[in-house]
Design a protein around this motif. Structure first.
Motif, mmCIF file in Angstrom:
data_model
loop_
_atom_site.group_PDB
_atom_site.id
_atom_site.type_symbol
_atom_site.label_atom_id
_atom_site.label_comp_id
_atom_site.label_asym_id
_atom_site.label_seq_id
_atom_site.Cartn_x
_atom_site.Cartn_y
_atom_site.Cartn_z
ATOM 1 N N LEU A 25 -5.420 -2.573 12.426
ATOM 2 C CA LEU A 25 -4.936 -1.443 11.636
ATOM 3 C C LEU A 25 -4.631 -0.327 12.629
ATOM 4 O O LEU A 25 -5.467 -0.003 13.454
ATOM 5 C CB LEU A 25 -6.047 -0.995 10.672
ATOM 6 N N PHE B 30 0.819 -1.219 0.000
ATOM 7 C CA PHE B 30 0.000 0.000 0.000
ATOM 8 C C PHE B 30 0.850 1.264 0.000
ATOM 9 O O PHE B 30 0.557 2.227 -0.695
ATOM 10 C CB PHE B 30 -0.949 0.017 1.211
ATOM 11 N N ALA C 287 -0.299 8.638 1.355
ATOM 12 C CA ALA C 287 -1.422 8.985 2.230
ATOM 13 C C ALA C 287 -1.186 8.627 3.690
ATOM 14 O O ALA C 287 -1.945 9.054 4.553
ATOM 15 C CB ALA C 287 -2.694 8.318 1.732
ATOM 16 N N LEU D 149 -4.319 5.345 11.176
ATOM 17 C CA LEU D 149 -4.642 5.199 9.757
ATOM 18 C C LEU D 149 -6.148 5.131 9.510
ATOM 19 O O LEU D 149 -6.595 5.020 8.375
ATOM 20 C CB LEU D 149 -3.961 3.959 9.174
ATOM 21 N N SER E 204 0.332 1.949 -4.229
ATOM 22 C CA SER E 204 -1.061 2.374 -4.347
ATOM 23 C C SER E 204 -1.150 3.744 -5.015
ATOM 24 O O SER E 204 -0.162 4.450 -5.178
ATOM 25 C CB SER E 204 -1.714 2.415 -2.966
ATOM 26 N N GLU E 205 -2.385 4.073 -5.364
ATOM 27 C CA GLU E 205 -2.687 5.322 -6.056
ATOM 28 C C GLU E 205 -2.215 6.540 -5.258
ATOM 29 O O GLU E 205 -1.612 7.451 -5.792
ATOM 30 C CB GLU E 205 -4.211 5.388 -6.194
ATOM 31 N N ARG E 206 -2.523 6.531 -3.956
ATOM 32 C CA ARG E 206 -2.117 7.639 -3.083
ATOM 33 C C ARG E 206 -1.101 7.106 -2.080
ATOM 34 O O ARG E 206 -1.359 7.036 -0.882
ATOM 35 C CB ARG E 206 -3.341 8.192 -2.355
ATOM 36 N N ALA E 207 0.084 6.736 -2.608
ATOM 37 C CA ALA E 207 1.075 6.040 -1.790
ATOM 38 C C ALA E 207 1.535 6.873 -0.603
ATOM 39 O O ALA E 207 1.971 6.345 0.410
ATOM 40 C CB ALA E 207 2.265 5.644 -2.654
ATOM 41 N N LEU F 236 -8.009 0.694 4.636
ATOM 42 C CA LEU F 236 -6.746 0.869 3.903
ATOM 43 C C LEU F 236 -7.017 1.330 2.480
ATOM 44 O O LEU F 236 -6.372 2.252 1.973
ATOM 45 C CB LEU F 236 -5.959 -0.444 3.875
ATOM 46 N N PHE F 237 -7.975 0.674 1.825
ATOM 47 C CA PHE F 237 -8.273 1.060 0.444
ATOM 48 C C PHE F 237 -8.841 2.470 0.383
ATOM 49 O O PHE F 237 -8.561 3.219 -0.548
ATOM 50 C CB PHE F 237 -9.234 0.060 -0.211
ATOM 51 N N SER F 238 -9.659 2.839 1.382
ATOM 52 C CA SER F 238 -10.260 4.178 1.325
ATOM 53 C C SER F 238 -9.192 5.243 1.541
ATOM 54 O O SER F 238 -9.304 6.352 1.050
ATOM 55 C CB SER F 238 -11.404 4.307 2.323
ATOM 56 N N ARG F 239 -8.127 4.915 2.261
ATOM 57 C CA ARG F 239 -7.067 5.899 2.454
ATOM 58 C C ARG F 239 -6.094 5.922 1.282
ATOM 59 O O ARG F 239 -5.702 6.995 0.815
ATOM 60 C CB ARG F 239 -6.305 5.602 3.744
ATOM 61 N N PHE F 240 -5.706 4.719 0.800
ATOM 62 C CA PHE F 240 -4.616 4.661 -0.168
ATOM 63 C C PHE F 240 -5.070 4.526 -1.631
ATOM 64 O O PHE F 240 -4.265 4.667 -2.537
ATOM 65 C CB PHE F 240 -3.679 3.495 0.163
#
Lengths: 273, 262
Positions: free
Chosen positions: A201, A45, A54, A205, A49-52, B45-49
């Motif tokens: 988690l 992640f 974040a 986060l 990921s797209e917003r690495a 996790l997916f909603s953040r990243f």
């Protein structure tokens, strides 16, 4: 005089549990494996990921998350994930009446037993996990604490976490005392505590809007607060307040547990024989 | 056939005894609870990243949910085997099973059943269906067959893990906690997109314990992620082979049994 009796109870139980060194190490292999898998997922992640990036605004870099994972795996073992097996068996087979016959306060008696049961997994299993975390190759390694002061605060918070876990364990046992309700309510309480502890988690986060409540709820005290202190993701000026918060919840759990136990004992059903 | 009837009877008795508790209806709330909390971490996790390369949340989630449902089914319907090393061997209760002229595995599997364990397969199944819908799954006969066989193979695989643990428990009595690597920890692996999985993990969960064979390959086959159907259909034979291997260990274990407890 009285306190001495409970302390020796604690000691006896802890020493008995510590005998099972091999079992503890077998348990540690699972924790280590679990930790590695989590690190792989976080790394993916944080890297692909797209917003690495974040994680950074939330206050956790990848290295910090990796360290968090190891600390969480270590401290995870103090969380009550089930009732103390001995106490559960006593409630189910009616031997709880034997405990009631002792000239001791049942709550304090169970508290001593449960506290011992929470401490011992930390000794073998927890230390084995930490050792594994330290010798891992770079990228998987447990990092050093932010500073010596941070380390001291972490130890203080971890010690409070132990009491928190024992107080919650006692509360669960008091709930379970009503045999005709079965294990359903306890199961749900455990599930809530597990999710809110941050072991799935890191709480930082989670969505930003929830942060305040996530910090104030009791189960942050298990491992999230000690981890924040170790990583330095919480200013040290707040550390004393965070520990005070842990103790506030300990007091609440003890009071509720005692009240509940008194209520349950007033109309206890002993089954079996 | 007789064994199946016996097993069904065991389940019925456990089910009815479960209903005796006052709080049994809480079970429905528990179901809801588990359905929400189990995947919470990965959803957050997916909603953040955001997505990972070609992997959207739904894709990862489908693989995870298939593994989760399989584990949940095994945990619900072979609960006795899951408990076996802890509740049967150490206490010496296994001696009683040996006295009865019925299949040992059936007796052990039926020795416990907890209603609330059904929440995991139920929640998992809801997630599987939701993901398939979100991924525009074409409900052809073949596709449905692949999914059903995947879950059956998954059930066999995880039941196999329990049988293996129980078989090994005859030798070690304690120290079996490492087996969680192949139960609860195994489906955590499915949270990581397969392309990014370290090779060691990928091989371990394909060729030794076929967790990815029962989750990733069927999902990839029916959703068109570039895996052929024959790989997706391997789920059932792989699960069967794994559980037969486990049954073999169990057999050796039973031969080796020396009573403990009183």
């Amino acid at each position: 005089m009285r306190v001495k009796a409970y302390l020796s109870l604690f000691r006896v139980q802890a020493l008995a549990d510590l005998q099972y060194r091999l079992a503890a190490l077998a348990g540690a292999t699972t924790s280590i494996f679990w930790g590695l898998v989590e690190i792989v997922i976080f790394t993916v992640f944080y890297t692909y990921s797209e917003r690495a990036g974040a994680g950074i605004p939330a206050g956790l870099s990848l290295n910090q998350v990796v360290t968090y994972v190891w600390l969480a795996q270590c401290l995870f073992s103090i969380q009550p994930l089930a009732l103390d097996s001995e106490i559960q068996a006593k409630i189910e087979n009616g031997n709880v009446s034997l405990d009631l016959a002792r000239p001791m306060d049942l709550y304090a008696y169970w508290f001593a037993k449960i506290a011992a049961g929470r401490l011992t997994p930390l000794c073998w299993r927890g230390l084995a996990v930490l050792a594994a975390g330290i010798v891992m190759p770079a990228g998987y390694r447990l990092g050093p604490p932010a500073s010596w002061a941070n380390l001291l605060w972490t130890l203080a918070a971890a010690a409070s976490a132990l009491f928190l876990a024992a107080a919650f364990g006692c509360l669960l046992s008091s709930v379970r005392l009503s045999v005709d309700w079965g294990s359903g309510p306890v199961f749900m309480l455990i599930l809530v505590s597990q999710v809110l502890s941050g072991s799935h988690l890191p709480l930082q986060l989670w969505p930003k809007a929830w942060q305040r409540w996530l910090f104030l709820q009791p189960f942050a005290g298990y491992l999230d607060i000690p981890c924040r202190m170790y990583l330095g993701s919480m200013p040290l000026e707040q550390a004393a307040a965070a520990i005070a918060l842990q103790w506030l919840w300990i007091v609440v759990f003890v009071i509720v547990g005692r009240l509940l136990m008194a209520r349950q004992l007033a109309r206890i059903v002993v089954q079996g024989g | 056939m007789k064994s199946l009837r016996l097993y069904a009877k065991y389940l019925r008795i456990h089910f009815l005894s479960g209903l005796q508790y006052k709080g049994w209806f809480l079970m429905t709330v528990q179901v809801l609870f588990t359905v929400i909390t189990d995947p919470l971490g990965i959803i957050l996790l997916f909603s953040r990243f955001g997505r990972i390369g070609a992997w959207s949340a739904e894709k990862v989630f489908l693989v995870y949910a298939l593994a989760l449902t399989s584990f949940g089914l095994a945990e619900s319907f072979a609960r006795g085997l899951d408990y076996f090393p802890w509740r049967m061997i150490r206490s010496g209760d296994f001696d009683r099973l040996l006295l009865r002229p019925r299949s040992l595995l059936v007796q052990a599997a039926g020795s416990f059943f907890h209603i609330h364990r059904l929440n995991r397969p139920f929640g998992g199944l809801v997630a599987v269906i939701w993901c398939l819908y979100a991924l525009e799954f074409k409900a052809t006969g073949l596709n449905v067959l692949v999914i059903v066989l995947a879950l059956t193979g998954g059930f066999l695989t995880y039941t196999g893990v329990f049988i293996l643990t129980s078989g090994l428990a005859f030798f070690t009595i304690r120290s079996l906690d490492w087996i969680y690597i192949f139960t609860n920890a195994s489906y955590q692996v499915a949270k990581c997109p397969v392309d990014y999985l370290p090779r060691a993990l990928r091989h371990m969960f394909t060729f030794f314990m076929p967790m990815l064979v029962i989750s990733y390959y069927p999902a990839a086959a029916v959703c068109g992620w570039g895996q052929p159907y024959w790989k997706g259909l391997l789920a059932f034979p792989a699960g069967l082979a794994f559980s037969l291997f486990a049954a073999l260990i169990w057999r050796v274990g039973v031969r080796h049994y020396q009573s403990t407890g009183s």
